[in-house]
Design a protein around this motif. Structure first.
Motif, PDB file in Angstrom:
ATOM      1  N   LEU A 151       0.854  -1.194   0.000  1.00  0.00           N
ATOM      2  CA  LEU A 151       0.000   0.000   0.000  1.00  0.00           C
ATOM      3  C   LEU A 151       0.880   1.230   0.000  1.00  0.00           C
ATOM      4  CD1 LEU A 151      -2.734  -0.924   2.670  1.00  0.00           C
ATOM      5  CD2 LEU A 151      -2.954  -0.979   0.170  1.00  0.00           C
ATOM      6  N   LEU A 152       0.620   2.151  -0.939  1.00  0.00           N
ATOM      7  CA  LEU A 152       1.317   3.439  -0.978  1.00  0.00           C
ATOM      8  C   LEU A 152       0.428   4.457  -0.265  1.00  0.00           C
ATOM      9  CD1 LEU A 152       3.603   5.272  -1.934  1.00  0.00           C
ATOM     10  CD2 LEU A 152       2.309   5.606  -4.072  1.00  0.00           C
ATOM     11  N   LEU A 153       0.906   4.936   0.835  1.00  0.00           N
ATOM     12  CA  LEU A 153       0.093   5.829   1.677  1.00  0.00           C
ATOM     13  C   LEU A 153       0.720   7.217   1.718  1.00  0.00           C
ATOM     14  CD1 LEU A 153      -1.526   4.967   5.057  1.00  0.00           C
ATOM     15  CD2 LEU A 153      -0.090   7.008   4.883  1.00  0.00           C
ATOM     16  N   THR A 154      -0.089   8.225   1.416  1.00  0.00           N
ATOM     17  CA  THR A 154       0.331   9.628   1.492  1.00  0.00           C
ATOM     18  C   THR A 154      -0.582  10.343   2.486  1.00  0.00           C
ATOM     19  OG1 THR A 154       0.965   9.561  -0.836  1.00  0.00           O
ATOM     20  CG2 THR A 154       0.753  11.735   0.201  1.00  0.00           C
ATOM     21  N   ALA A 155       0.016  10.992   3.455  1.00  0.00           N
ATOM     22  CA  ALA A 155      -0.768  11.682   4.487  1.00  0.00           C
ATOM     23  C   ALA A 155      -0.426  13.175   4.497  1.00  0.00           C
ATOM     24  CB  ALA A 155      -0.506  11.071   5.854  1.00  0.00           C
ATOM     25  N   ARG A 156      -1.448  14.022   4.635  1.00  0.00           N
ATOM     26  CA  ARG A 156      -1.246  15.482   4.662  1.00  0.00           C
ATOM     27  C   ARG A 156      -2.029  16.068   5.831  1.00  0.00           C
ATOM     28  NH1 ARG A 156      -3.905  19.904   1.785  1.00  0.00           N
ATOM     29  NH2 ARG A 156      -5.336  18.332   0.971  1.00  0.00           N
ATOM     30  N   ASP A 157      -1.360  16.822   6.652  1.00  0.00           N
ATOM     31  CA  ASP A 157      -2.009  17.467   7.807  1.00  0.00           C
ATOM     32  C   ASP A 157      -2.929  18.586   7.307  1.00  0.00           C
ATOM     33  OD1 ASP A 157      -2.763  18.738  10.116  1.00  0.00           O
ATOM     34  OD2 ASP A 157      -0.755  18.827  10.986  1.00  0.00           O
ATOM     35  N   ILE A 158      -4.217  18.460   7.566  1.00  0.00           N
ATOM     36  CA  ILE A 158      -5.186  19.471   7.098  1.00  0.00           C
ATOM     37  C   ILE A 158      -5.897  20.135   8.276  1.00  0.00           C
ATOM     38  CG2 ILE A 158      -5.573  18.380   4.855  1.00  0.00           C
ATOM     39  CD1 ILE A 158      -8.153  17.180   6.012  1.00  0.00           C
ATOM     40  N   SER A 159      -5.331  20.069   9.460  1.00  0.00           N
ATOM     41  CA  SER A 159      -5.967  20.635  10.650  1.00  0.00           C
ATOM     42  C   SER A 159      -6.212  22.128  10.499  1.00  0.00           C
ATOM     43  CB  SER A 159      -5.110  20.366  11.894  1.00  0.00           C
ATOM     44  OG  SER A 159      -4.924  18.987  12.093  1.00  0.00           O
ATOM     45  N   GLU A 160      -5.179  22.873  10.085  1.00  0.00           N
ATOM     46  CA  GLU A 160      -5.325  24.321   9.950  1.00  0.00           C
ATOM     47  C   GLU A 160      -6.300  24.680   8.844  1.00  0.00           C
ATOM     48  OE1 GLU A 160      -1.562  26.170   9.538  1.00  0.00           O
ATOM     49  OE2 GLU A 160      -0.844  25.587  11.534  1.00  0.00           O
ATOM     50  N   LEU A 161      -6.269  23.903   7.746  1.00  0.00           N
ATOM     51  CA  LEU A 161      -7.205  24.142   6.648  1.00  0.00           C
ATOM     52  C   LEU A 161      -8.646  23.978   7.126  1.00  0.00           C
ATOM     53  CD1 LEU A 161      -7.873  24.597   3.652  1.00  0.00           C
ATOM     54  CD2 LEU A 161      -7.577  22.135   3.304  1.00  0.00           C
ATOM     55  N   LYS A 162      -8.905  22.900   7.893  1.00  0.00           N
ATOM     56  CA  LYS A 162     -10.255  22.647   8.392  1.00  0.00           C
ATOM     57  C   LYS A 162     -10.691  23.739   9.365  1.00  0.00           C
ATOM     58  CE  LYS A 162     -11.597  18.927   6.303  1.00  0.00           C
ATOM     59  NZ  LYS A 162     -12.851  18.897   5.479  1.00  0.00           N
ATOM     60  N   GLN A 163      -9.758  24.209  10.189  1.00  0.00           N
ATOM     61  CA  GLN A 163     -10.081  25.282  11.115  1.00  0.00           C
ATOM     62  C   GLN A 163     -10.446  26.560  10.367  1.00  0.00           C
ATOM     63  OE1 GLN A 163      -6.689  25.637  13.689  1.00  0.00           O
ATOM     64  NE2 GLN A 163      -7.108  23.705  14.768  1.00  0.00           N
ATOM     65  N   ALA A 164      -9.696  26.862   9.309  1.00  0.00           N
ATOM     66  CA  ALA A 164      -9.983  28.051   8.501  1.00  0.00           C
ATOM     67  C   ALA A 164     -11.343  27.928   7.826  1.00  0.00           C
ATOM     68  CB  ALA A 164      -8.887  28.253   7.463  1.00  0.00           C
ATOM     69  N   GLN A 165     -11.644  26.737   7.300  1.00  0.00           N
ATOM     70  CA  GLN A 165     -12.942  26.525   6.660  1.00  0.00           C
ATOM     71  C   GLN A 165     -14.082  26.678   7.665  1.00  0.00           C
ATOM     72  OE1 GLN A 165     -12.474  22.616   4.926  1.00  0.00           O
ATOM     73  NE2 GLN A 165     -11.598  23.430   3.018  1.00  0.00           N
ATOM     74  N   ALA A 166     -13.858  26.144   8.873  1.00  0.00           N
ATOM     75  CA  ALA A 166     -14.880  26.254   9.914  1.00  0.00           C
ATOM     76  C   ALA A 166     -15.095  27.712  10.307  1.00  0.00           C
ATOM     77  CB  ALA A 166     -14.483  25.435  11.138  1.00  0.00           C
ATOM     78  N   GLN A 167     -14.003  28.494  10.341  1.00  0.00           N
ATOM     79  CA  GLN A 167     -14.119  29.896  10.687  1.00  0.00           C
ATOM     80  C   GLN A 167     -14.878  30.672   9.617  1.00  0.00           C
ATOM     81  OE1 GLN A 167     -10.376  31.861  11.329  1.00  0.00           O
ATOM     82  NE2 GLN A 167     -11.314  33.683  12.202  1.00  0.00           N
ATOM     83  N   VAL A 168     -14.565  30.382   8.359  1.00  0.00           N
ATOM     84  CA  VAL A 168     -15.290  31.037   7.259  1.00  0.00           C
ATOM     85  C   VAL A 168     -16.778  30.680   7.309  1.00  0.00           C
ATOM     86  CG1 VAL A 168     -15.572  31.099   4.750  1.00  0.00           C
ATOM     87  CG2 VAL A 168     -13.278  31.191   5.759  1.00  0.00           C
ATOM     88  N   GLN A 169     -17.068  29.415   7.580  1.00  0.00           N
ATOM     89  CA  GLN A 169     -18.456  28.971   7.686  1.00  0.00           C
ATOM     90  C   GLN A 169     -19.164  29.685   8.838  1.00  0.00           C
ATOM     91  OE1 GLN A 169     -20.040  27.122   5.663  1.00  0.00           O
ATOM     92  NE2 GLN A 169     -21.840  26.289   6.719  1.00  0.00           N
ATOM     93  N   HIS A 170     -18.454  29.834   9.944  1.00  0.00           N
ATOM     94  CA  HIS A 170     -19.040  30.506  11.102  1.00  0.00           C
ATOM     95  C   HIS A 170     -19.331  31.971  10.786  1.00  0.00           C
ATOM     96  CE1 HIS A 170     -19.784  31.154  15.403  1.00  0.00           C
ATOM     97  NE2 HIS A 170     -19.170  32.316  15.239  1.00  0.00           N
TER      98      HIS A 170
END
Length: 419
Positions: free
Chosen positions: A55-74
């Motif tokens: 299995l070729l696994l690629t992982a990317r930290d998206i915590s800050e991206l999700k926080q920014a999206q949540a803030q825009v949504q709010h």
């Protein structure tokens, strides 16, 4: 990132791979080396390496991206100043509560709240102080309602409250009284003690409508009635108020036309005579509006509407300009000793351009400042600001007279700012 620290996530990923047999994209939780849990975007692809399935696994930290999206949504659904639901979220929740009320056989109460004298705070003490007051007002409103209710800010000093699942109007009355008492408590802002009040209009769904826009209009109409009656800080909507609202809008439009064209408005002069010798010492200017359909209207027929619509400023400017021309005419006739008294609205005198307008009238017509007398009754000032001028022994309704010379506007504002 260690994504294998969460067995349930690993099982979920393997199940997806088994079912799909192709490239998998999913979001998982992983533990960072600093010990913090992060949200990770994972891409997994089955491959062969030297004939061995892998299995070729690629992982990317998206915590800050999700926080920014949540803030825009709010921010899309909440007021930036008070963090209350904004107009968009307000309408969504109101529609939801109306449907639930129809399904469960209960009622929804909609409150439209306007903060009295807030404009005075903004104009006199600045928007920074006004913002502090709005945030504190929002906190107080939320403390007055139930967890199931919604407090929203539509803009400016206008708030709404959705009271869900109402079974009796007594329940609504109790909350309204609680809101009024909370708003009337002194506000502390920038080292000042401020006193304001609120006017509230109330409407009910589904019996008075099921369209959110119509309900908001009904509550707004009722709020205006409460503000006009002054002694009654809250009023329930009734259908006959629609006719009153239409009449008010029509009258407002007619006054705008009269001010643009300069027609129909007249300044009458009532002589002021000295009791000891019977000589005329001046006059009081009396405003009349000769309406093409309603006949002659007195100040009490138009001033309240002019104040709430903002037309009091151009109307007051017209009155001052007319008074200035009259004083210039008296001066040309050798009657320099006569004074002319003009009634000034509290809203008008608190306007930032008031001093400039008065000075302009004096300079344009060439009379000395002491010839023009500005009258403002304590009853009007108390109702508009919650403060009296100087706190003397004069009774309510007794006029105070100011000369327009010097720093009139700043002097009045300083006195009004005192607790």
């Amino acid at each position: 990132l260690d994504i294998w620290a969460y067995p349930e996530e690993r099982v979920r990923m393997i199940e997806h791979l088994t079912q799909q047999g192709q490239v998998l994209h999913m979001e998982m939780h992983g533990r960072h080396r600093d010990g913090e849990v992060r949200l990770v975007d994972v891409s997994v692809q089955p491959i062969e390496l030297n004939g061995v399935p892998c299995l070729l696994l690629t992982a990317r930290d998206i915590s800050e991206l999700k926080q920014a999206q949540a803030q825009v949504q709010h921010l899309a659904y909440h007021d930036a100043l008070t963090n209350l639901p904004n107009r968009t979220l307000f309408f969504e929740r109101l529609q939801h509560e109306i449907r639930r009320a129809q399904r469960d056989g209960v009622r929804v109460a909609l409150l439209f709240i306007d903060l009295d004298r807030f404009k005075w705070v903004n104009d006199t003490l600045g928007h920074g102080t006004g913002d502090l007051l709005l945030r504190e007002a929002a906190t107080r409103l939320q403390a007055c309602v139930r967890e199931t209710d919604t407090v929203a800010r539509l803009g400016g000093d206008e708030f709404t409250v959705i009271l869900s699942a109402i079974r009796s109007e007594t329940e609504v009355d109790r909350i309204v009284r609680r809101i009024l008492a909370a708003v009337e408590e002194p506000f502390e802002a920038d080292g000042r003690t401020l006193h304001i009040s609120a006017s509230i209009g109330i409407t009910f769904a589904p019996d008075q409508g099921t369209d959110p826009q119509v309900l908001l209009k009904n509550a707004d109409v009722a709020m205006y009635q409460a503000k006009q009656r002054r002694a009654e800080h809250w009023i329930r909507y009734s259908r006959d108020m629609d006719a009153d609202a239409l009449e008010r809008l029509t009258l407002e439009g007619d006054l705008r036309k009269a001010l643009r064209g300069g027609t129909g408005l007249e300044l009458l002069l009532q002589p002021i005579v000295a009791m000891d010798n019977g000589r005329m010492t001046g006059a009081e200017a009396l405003l009349r509006w000769h309406h093409p359909e309603r006949g002659t209207l007195l100040p009490e027929d138009m001033i309240p509407m002019a104040e709430t619509s903002g037309l009091i400023v151009p109307l007051g400017t017209w009155v001052l300009a007319s008074a200035g021309r009259q004083l210039a005419e008296w001066r040309a006739q050798g009657l320099d000793h006569l004074r002319l008294a003009v009634n000034v609205s509290a809203v008008q005198i608190m306007h930032p351009d008031f001093e400039r307008v008065v000075r302009g009238v004096i300079e344009a017509n060439g009379f000395t400042p002491d010839r023009l007398v500005l009258e403002l009754s304590e009853s009007v000032m108390l109702d508009s600001t919650g403060h009296t001028l100087g706190g003397g022994s004069a009774g309510l309704g007794e006029p105070r007279v100011f000369s327009p010379a010097g720093k009139l506007e700043r002097q009045v504002r300083r006195q009004l700012a005192r607790p």
